[in-house]
Every structure is written in C-alpha cells, then in structure tokens.
Design a protein around this motif. Structure first.
Motif, PDB file in Angstrom:
ATOM      1  N   UNK A  13       0.815  -1.214   0.000  1.00 49.17           N
ATOM      2  CA  UNK A  13       0.000   0.000   0.000  1.00 49.17           C
ATOM      3  C   UNK A  13       0.849   1.265   0.000  1.00 49.17           C
ATOM      4  N   UNK A  14       1.886   1.299   0.816  1.00 49.96           N
ATOM      5  CA  UNK A  14       2.706   2.514   0.903  1.00 49.96           C
ATOM      6  C   UNK A  14       3.461   2.761  -0.405  1.00 49.96           C
ATOM      7  N   UNK A  15       3.834   1.673  -1.096  1.00 47.66           N
ATOM      8  CA  UNK A  15       4.536   1.834  -2.373  1.00 47.66           C
ATOM      9  C   UNK A  15       3.601   2.435  -3.428  1.00 47.66           C
ATOM     10  N   UNK A  16       2.342   2.041  -3.392  1.00 50.28           N
ATOM     11  CA  UNK A  16       1.362   2.601  -4.322  1.00 50.28           C
ATOM     12  C   UNK A  16       1.229   4.103  -4.109  1.00 50.28           C
ATOM     13  N   UNK A  17       1.163   4.508  -2.843  1.00 46.95           N
ATOM     14  CA  UNK A  17       1.051   5.928  -2.515  1.00 46.95           C
ATOM     15  C   UNK A  17       2.299   6.691  -2.954  1.00 46.95           C
ATOM     16  N   UNK A  18       3.468   6.119  -2.675  1.00 50.99           N
ATOM     17  CA  UNK A  18       4.721   6.774  -3.051  1.00 50.99           C
ATOM     18  C   UNK A  18       4.822   6.949  -4.563  1.00 50.99           C
ATOM     19  N   UNK A  19       4.479   5.900  -5.310  1.00 51.46           N
ATOM     20  CA  UNK A  19       4.590   5.985  -6.768  1.00 51.46           C
ATOM     21  C   UNK A  19       3.600   6.998  -7.333  1.00 51.46           C
ATOM     22  N   UNK A  20       2.422   7.095  -6.726  1.00 51.68           N
ATOM     23  CA  UNK A  20       1.439   8.085  -7.183  1.00 51.68           C
ATOM     24  C   UNK A  20       1.974   9.499  -6.976  1.00 51.68           C
ATOM     25  N   UNK A  21       2.583   9.745  -5.824  1.00 49.03           N
ATOM     26  CA  UNK A  21       3.136  11.074  -5.547  1.00 49.03           C
ATOM     27  C   UNK A  21       4.316  11.380  -6.471  1.00 49.03           C
ATOM     28  N   UNK A  74      10.306  12.286 -19.999  1.00 52.85           N
ATOM     29  CA  UNK A  74      11.090  11.077 -19.748  1.00 52.85           C
ATOM     30  C   UNK A  74      10.851  10.562 -18.335  1.00 52.85           C
ATOM     31  N   UNK A  75      10.841  11.477 -17.370  1.00 56.39           N
ATOM     32  CA  UNK A  75      10.592  11.056 -15.996  1.00 56.39           C
ATOM     33  C   UNK A  75       9.151  10.586 -15.831  1.00 56.39           C
ATOM     34  N   UNK A  76       8.217  11.254 -16.516  1.00 54.00           N
ATOM     35  CA  UNK A  76       6.816  10.844 -16.425  1.00 54.00           C
ATOM     36  C   UNK A  76       6.643   9.426 -16.966  1.00 54.00           C
ATOM     37  N   UNK A  77       7.293   9.122 -18.078  1.00 57.85           N
ATOM     38  CA  UNK A  77       7.223   7.764 -18.625  1.00 57.85           C
ATOM     39  C   UNK A  77       7.711   6.747 -17.600  1.00 57.85           C
ATOM     40  N   UNK A  78       8.825   7.061 -16.954  1.00 61.38           N
ATOM     41  CA  UNK A  78       9.399   6.151 -15.956  1.00 61.38           C
ATOM     42  C   UNK A  78       8.469   5.978 -14.763  1.00 61.38           C
ATOM     43  N   UNK A  79       7.913   7.079 -14.274  1.00 58.51           N
ATOM     44  CA  UNK A  79       7.054   7.006 -13.086  1.00 58.51           C
ATOM     45  C   UNK A  79       5.729   6.320 -13.396  1.00 58.51           C
ATOM     46  N   UNK A 106       2.148   1.691 -12.999  1.00 55.55           N
ATOM     47  CA  UNK A 106       1.516   0.556 -13.668  1.00 55.55           C
ATOM     48  C   UNK A 106       1.920  -0.753 -13.010  1.00 55.55           C
ATOM     49  N   UNK A 107       3.180  -0.839 -12.603  1.00 49.66           N
ATOM     50  CA  UNK A 107       3.652  -2.038 -11.912  1.00 49.66           C
ATOM     51  C   UNK A 107       2.830  -2.306 -10.664  1.00 49.66           C
ATOM     52  N   UNK A 108       2.495  -1.249  -9.927  1.00 52.84           N
ATOM     53  CA  UNK A 108       1.706  -1.429  -8.713  1.00 52.84           C
ATOM     54  C   UNK A 108       0.333  -2.014  -9.028  1.00 52.84           C
ATOM     55  N   UNK A 109      -0.291  -1.546 -10.088  1.00 51.71           N
ATOM     56  CA  UNK A 109      -1.607  -2.069 -10.487  1.00 51.71           C
ATOM     57  C   UNK A 109      -1.493  -3.546 -10.854  1.00 51.71           C
ATOM     58  N   UNK A 110      -0.501  -3.868 -11.680  1.00 52.08           N
ATOM     59  CA  UNK A 110      -0.315  -5.253 -12.116  1.00 52.08           C
ATOM     60  C   UNK A 110       0.065  -6.144 -10.941  1.00 52.08           C
ATOM     61  N   UNK A 111       0.877  -5.632 -10.027  1.00 57.36           N
ATOM     62  CA  UNK A 111       1.297  -6.393  -8.847  1.00 57.36           C
ATOM     63  C   UNK A 111       0.076  -6.791  -8.013  1.00 57.36           C
TER      64      UNK A 111
END
Length: 296
Positions: A66-74, A86-91, A96-101
């Motif tokens: 859960x905390x990783x999802x929040x961090x990645x969203x921020x 470029x950074x937006x693509x990476x983030x 997306x990884x969090x959703x798939x995970x």
C-alpha cells in the motif's frame, strides 16, 4: 505433452476470452506494439510471484504494498509538475507495476485478475460517458462531471451522502473539490462565478472579524477564539476551492505548485541575504517583501 493443436486451442481461448464489452471501438489499439508490452509485464510479474520467483515479490501482500502505491502516485504527480516527459514515462511505469502487482496477487488468491480490473473500468467509462457512447448531449466539461455523479447515484440505486465514500485521507482541498462536484450533481451550485467570488469575500470578511476580535495575540489552541478562527479559515479555503472548480483549475494542484514556487523564491532570497551578510530576522516586513519580490 501439449500438441500443436492444443496450443492453438489455448491461444484461441486466451485471445477470445469473454465477449467484448459493448461500446468498445473496434479499432487497432493506439499503441506502438498494440499493448504487447503490457502483456509482457503481466508475464514478468507472474514469474516473479511464481514458485521459483523472487522471495521479496512472493512475500508481498496488498497491505505491505500500500505505501509503495502511494509513493509511486506522488512521484508521478511530481513528474507531471516538472513537465519532464522522460521522468513521467518512468514514473507511470512504476505506477503501472503497482496495479499489475496487486492484480497478480488477487489472481493467485482467486478473487480477480487484471482483465477483471480492466473490464470493470471499461464498462464504467462507457456507462458514465453517455455523451460519447450514447445520445446524451453536454455543453462543457463541467456538465460531464455533474452527469458522472448523477449516473453513479443511479447505478448504486440510492442517494448517497455528499461526502460518502470519499476517502478521509484524501488531501483536504482535493476532498473539498470532490464534495463540491458531487453537490453540484444534485443541483447545489453557484449559477455564476460572481457568486462564488462573492462567497470568498464574505468568508474572508468573517475571518478578519474573528482575528480582530482575538486581538493582536495568537489565541491558544484550546481556546474558543482559536476554534472560531479555524472554522472561518476552513470556510474560506472551501470557498476558494469552489472558485477553482468554476475556473477549471484543480485547487490541490494550484496550491502544490504555489508551494513549490514559494520554496524556490524563498531559497533564492535567503541565499542572496546570506551573501550580503543580512539576517532575515533583522529585516522589517517591508524589506522582507521587497527581497521576496526580487527573488524570481
């Protein structure tokens, strides 16, 4: 041993699956590789979570992630604010990884999989955009948001509370804007931006009156005066959020950007003051404002 025929049947089953969702355009996926790399991500995630996969990935749960999802969203929001593609693509990849995970964990638990997730949101988008997939007409984007809330109420078969199901952990300004959009869906809204601006002036006047009544000293946090000032400040912020909604500006985004601009200007002002041997504590309010205005 699997035969070529068996493999073909399995591939056809995977490709066919359930019946298409009504309303989905019968066109090629608008992506470089037709979404194949998303399927690669599903395969990689299943491998990581598999019996001979990664120990860390295998021991994760919805709660630990859960905390990783929040961090990645921020971090994604920061990339958007930075205007760095470029950074937006990476983030976005990390997000997306969090959703798939989470979807892969749910698949292993037998509750749902990523196709259920995607199908659910596709059906929702089609239902709540009758001006695109139906015969409804709208005049502007604001009306789209109002219709969204109305359709949601019909789907749920009840009139929910104006702040019901809006997470209490949502940032306050973002929550205020969402509550206001929902209220507008029920017909409670200013008919013009003049009315919204008038409410801001009214709330500012009431806040000033409470501050004047409290005198020059700051009231203690447990005093009645502090409580009244807090209420009036909250009313003012809520009214300001309404103006933002009328102007098509997200108040949370506006405040976040304003805070960043302040930080950049303050650091520049402070660096200049240090270079000149000036202490900010020793400067008058007028001098501080003049230095702050120059720090652009």
């Amino acid at each position: 041993m699997t035969s070529v025929s068996d493999e073909g049947d399995q591939a056809g089953s995977r490709a066919g699956g359930r019946a298409p969702v009504p309303g989905v355009p019968d066109t090629e996926p608008p992506s470089r590789d037709r979404g194949e790399r998303v399927l690669d991500l599903l395969r990689v995630m299943a491998r990581l979570r598999g019996p001979d996969g990664c120990p860390w990935d295998r021991e994760q749960t919805h709660q630990t992630l859960a905390r990783h999802l929040l961090e990645e969203a921020h971090e994604t929001i920061e990339a958007i604010d930075d205007g760095d593609p470029a950074r937006l693509q990476d983030e976005l990849g990390d997000l997306l990884l969090q959703v798939v995970f989470h979807a892969e964990m749910a698949r292993q638990e037998g509750s749902f999989d990523v196709d259920d997730v995607a199908e659910g949101i596709v059906r929702k988008l089609v239902r709540r955009h009758p001006h695109v997939f139906g015969e409804v007409e709208v005049s502007d984007a604001a009306e789209v948001l109002v219709n969204w809330e109305r359709i949601k109420s019909v789907e749920e078969g009840r009139e929910h509370g104006v702040d019901e199901e809006i997470p209490a952990t949502l940032p306050a300004l973002a929550r205020a804007a969402k509550v206001q959009r929902r209220a507008a869906g029920f017909g409670f809204d200013w008919r013009s931006v003049d009315g919204a601006l008038g409410k801001v002036r009214e709330e500012l006047s009431e806040l000033e009156a409470e501050l004047d009544a409290a005198g020059l000293t700051r009231p203690s946090s447990d005093s009645a005066a502090h409580g009244r000032i807090e209420d009036e400040l909250g009313d003012l912020l809520f009214a300001v959020a309404t103006v933002g909604r009328w102007a098509g500006v997200d108040p949370e985004t506006a405040l976040r950007k304003a805070t960043r601009r302040f930080g950049e200007r303050f650091d520049a002002m402070r660096a200049e003051a240090i270079a000149q041997g000036a202490a900010l504590d020793d400067l008058s309010e007028t001098e501080l404002l003049e230095r702050f205005r120059r720090a652009r």
